[in-house]
Design a protein around this motif. Structure first.
Motif, short mmCIF file in Angstrom:
data_model
loop_
_atom_site.label_atom_id
_atom_site.label_comp_id
_atom_site.label_asym_id
_atom_site.label_seq_id
_atom_site.Cartn_x
_atom_site.Cartn_y
_atom_site.Cartn_z
N ILE A 180 8.75 2.53 3.18
CA ILE A 180 7.97 1.89 2.11
C ILE A 180 8.87 1.52 0.93
O ILE A 180 8.77 0.44 0.36
CB ILE A 180 6.84 2.84 1.66
N LEU A 193 0.84 -1.20 0.00
CA LEU A 193 0.00 0.00 0.00
C LEU A 193 0.88 1.25 0.00
O LEU A 193 1.72 1.43 0.87
CB LEU A 193 -0.92 0.00 1.22
N ASN A 194 0.66 2.10 -1.00
CA ASN A 194 1.50 3.27 -1.17
C ASN A 194 0.65 4.40 -1.75
O ASN A 194 -0.56 4.24 -1.93
CB ASN A 194 2.68 2.91 -2.11
N ILE A 195 1.28 5.54 -2.02
CA ILE A 195 0.50 6.68 -2.51
C ILE A 195 0.78 6.93 -3.99
O ILE A 195 0.62 8.03 -4.49
CB ILE A 195 0.77 7.95 -1.70
N GLY A 196 1.19 5.89 -4.69
CA GLY A 196 1.44 5.99 -6.12
C GLY A 196 1.96 4.65 -6.58
O GLY A 196 2.44 3.85 -5.76
N GLY A 242 6.47 7.18 -1.98
CA GLY A 242 6.34 6.77 -0.60
C GLY A 242 7.50 7.14 0.30
O GLY A 242 8.49 7.73 -0.14
N SER A 243 7.35 6.77 1.56
CA SER A 243 8.37 7.07 2.55
C SER A 243 9.56 6.15 2.37
O SER A 243 9.52 5.20 1.59
CB SER A 243 7.78 6.85 3.95
N ASP A 244 10.60 6.43 3.11
CA ASP A 244 11.80 5.61 3.07
C ASP A 244 11.51 4.16 3.43
O ASP A 244 12.00 3.23 2.77
CB ASP A 244 12.79 6.19 4.09
N VAL A 273 -1.72 2.91 9.19
CA VAL A 273 -2.38 3.14 7.91
C VAL A 273 -3.54 2.15 7.72
O VAL A 273 -4.65 2.54 7.30
CB VAL A 273 -1.36 3.01 6.75
N GLU A 310 -2.62 1.32 -4.46
CA GLU A 310 -3.13 2.50 -3.78
C GLU A 310 -4.45 2.14 -3.07
O GLU A 310 -4.96 1.04 -3.24
CB GLU A 310 -3.33 3.63 -4.79
N GLY A 311 -4.96 3.08 -2.31
CA GLY A 311 -6.15 2.82 -1.51
C GLY A 311 -7.30 2.22 -2.31
O GLY A 311 -7.97 1.29 -1.85
N ASN A 312 -7.53 2.75 -3.51
CA ASN A 312 -8.64 2.25 -4.31
C ASN A 312 -8.44 0.80 -4.77
O ASN A 312 -9.42 0.10 -5.05
CB ASN A 312 -8.85 3.16 -5.53
#
Lengths: 353, 353
Positions: free
Chosen positions: A193, A180-183, A189-191, A234, A216-218
């Motif tokens: 991730i 799970l990430n934001i792209g 994402g963060s380090d 999260v 991603e979330g969807n």
């Protein structure tokens, strides 16, 4: 298969758990139950076939701090139920194959961890549950709140445990795993991730994981992957956001259908369809989260579960035990960790102190 | 009020943005627009009243890396649109009060930050948007993805900026703020979250913030607080999970209503109600996220917005500018940071290097 049931747990206790046990026994003629609770609470179940009563004198309250459950209430039904998963000595088998409780999550996790210990190679147990997806199936998500801060290694361990769970319960031998990430790009994402992505790719390269990449979330509801891995903060936020939205939407639907006599008439006509829709998204139908990574199988029912929902948790627990989830998790973890490359990822695979 | 519109941004570009601008102008007789785009793309809008065309020769693509937008396409419509918020010199006013783009978020944030700089006291701009809640109102949430890792100070700054946004756009003078967490107790959450809670409580004690305390995922839709603050990773996951669930549920509803001739008949009867429901949860109705913390007002429309959705983003941007959101954010930040106690929280309020 023998299930130890904490009959006192949850918002409603025995008034929900006992009817659920009865319904479960009716559909599972091979199963046996260990009913754990106070003698008084278990009185209605005296003489039930394939049931053994195990008495406990105390009950962990839904709002008891972890500390109370761990150190003070040493004869709680929750603790006694989990203890049924431990053998008295190395020769004898455990009394139960799996334990189910609707009691307070923090206490259940702490007690399970204390009494059972974690599997070799697992630093932290995780909570896994399923959400319905657009493919008509389910997406398994973990961690849902046991671990607030996670290292990349923890996320790798969650991926392995989640895969084992899906393989054991849903019978998919090689489930796909998403991080799970934001792209979707590797650089997102963060380090933590990004490093987790490196570990997951290495595990996939070794043939130990069917790693899809970032999701991603969807994607949870689109069913892009069988397993979605994230840290407990999260995961918990995503799960509760989901519950909140589902609640809001059903309230909006109710409000619109009860606005005036015409909409009420429409509701009457649409009722069978709305009921089918409701059944499909009914979270009771997939109640039962697994506590993974312990030397014993523990399932957590939603605290507010009714008898139908609690029965579903019993069924999920039963299926997991029958399909030897514990051995699967253990086997996969050993295989994966042993095969991880020493370079360049050696600093990541070393279990955290 | 003058709005600079990046007419080339989004999945559909001028075919969506120009009709949206026309519709917006019809309902806002005092507003003026600066239409930014290539001469060719803007040709249909030649001679429109209250519109000035500003030509740009390049377009930032939806998948352009930030670097391309920042360093290579120096005459992009996005960049030119944002530049309209800067005055040529200290004496003259800026050409536009607010800028709206449906272009790629990463590029928009990077360009806006580079061209406009952040407000004093703000380390990082944040993206804020609204979600409908059960009270029939909206919950403002930030950050939605601009900042993957946040310190406690960043979360405090988000709280202040979110409060200013709600005060300016929704006209609530003292909006309540919740800190997104995995439990309502103060001891819950990661270290960063706990320290953010300390800062928020200190700001509330100083009378600079109406801090409610921790909220959970479900509180977003319950409307427990006017503002929900979280880091960009968590916010982005929660938002996309929400979008995914909404999509899945509408697909489930469609499937159930088209199952057979009887359910189709029911759908026909229920259609007006379903339409009202749809309108209520239609994300197009509240399109337009604010980029907060910059020395200029920038609004981001969803990339896939249609003309109606893009018009809504123009309206939100217009309202924010009219209500002097920029001054409100600046004023509140100064007040809050100046009043923060030196002890025991001094290590937290010092802006990060």
């Amino acid at each position: 298969m023998r299930i130890a049931v904490d009959c006192m747990g949850g918002d409603h206790g025995p008034s929900v758990t006992l009817p659920a046990c009865k319904a479960f026994l009716a559909t599972h003629p091979q199963a046996e139950l260990l009913l754990v609770g106070t003698a008084e609470a278990l009185a209605p179940a005296v003489g039930w076939a394939r049931c053994t009563q195990v008495t406990a004198t105390e009950v962990v309250a839904m709002d008891d701090p972890v500390d109370v459950a761990l150190r003070r209430k040493k004869d709680s039904s929750m603790r006694v139920a989990i203890s049924q998963l431990k053998s008295a000595d190395e020769q004898s088998p455990a009394l139960a194959d799996v334990c189910v409780s609707a009691g307070n999550t923090g206490a259940l996790m702490a007690l399970a961890r204390y009494l059972l210990k974690t599997v070799d190679g697992i630093d932290r147990p995780a909570i896994a549950s399923v959400l319905p997806n657009e493919h008509g199936g389910f997406t398994t998500m973990l961690d849902l709140g046991a671990n607030v801060d996670c290292t990349p290694e923890h996320l790798l361990q969650f991926a392995v445990m989640g895969s084992a769970l899906v393989a054991a319960v849903d019978g998919r031998p090689d489930p796909t795993v998403g991080l799970l990430n934001i792209g979707s790009e590797v650089i997102k994402g963060s380090d933590v991730i990004k490093r987790a992505g490196d570990l997951l790719r290495a595990a996939a390269a070794g043939g130990h994981l069917n790693y899809h990449g970032n999701v991603e979330g969807n994607d949870i509801f689109e069913g892009t992957t069988d397993v979605v891995v994230c840290d407990g903060f999260v995961g918990n936020v995503a799960l509760k956001t989901t519950e909140g939205l589902a609640h809001a939407l059903s309230q909006f639907i109710r409000e619109e259908f009860t606005r005036n006599w015409w909409t009420k008439l429409a509701a009457l006509v649409a009722l069978p369809v709305l009921k089918r829709f409701r059944a499909r998204v009914d979270p009771r139908g997939y109640n039962g989260a697994a506590l993974l990574g312990l030397r014993g199988l523990v399932f957590k029912s939603h605290g507010g579960a009714d008898a139908y929902a609690f029965e579903r948790a019993l069924v999920r627990a039963h299926d997991a035990a029958r399909n030897r989830l514990l051995d699967q998790v253990r086997g996969r973890i050993v295989d994966t960790l042993q095969s991880m490359p020493i370079q360049p990822a050696d600093e990541f695979v070393r279990p955290a102190a």
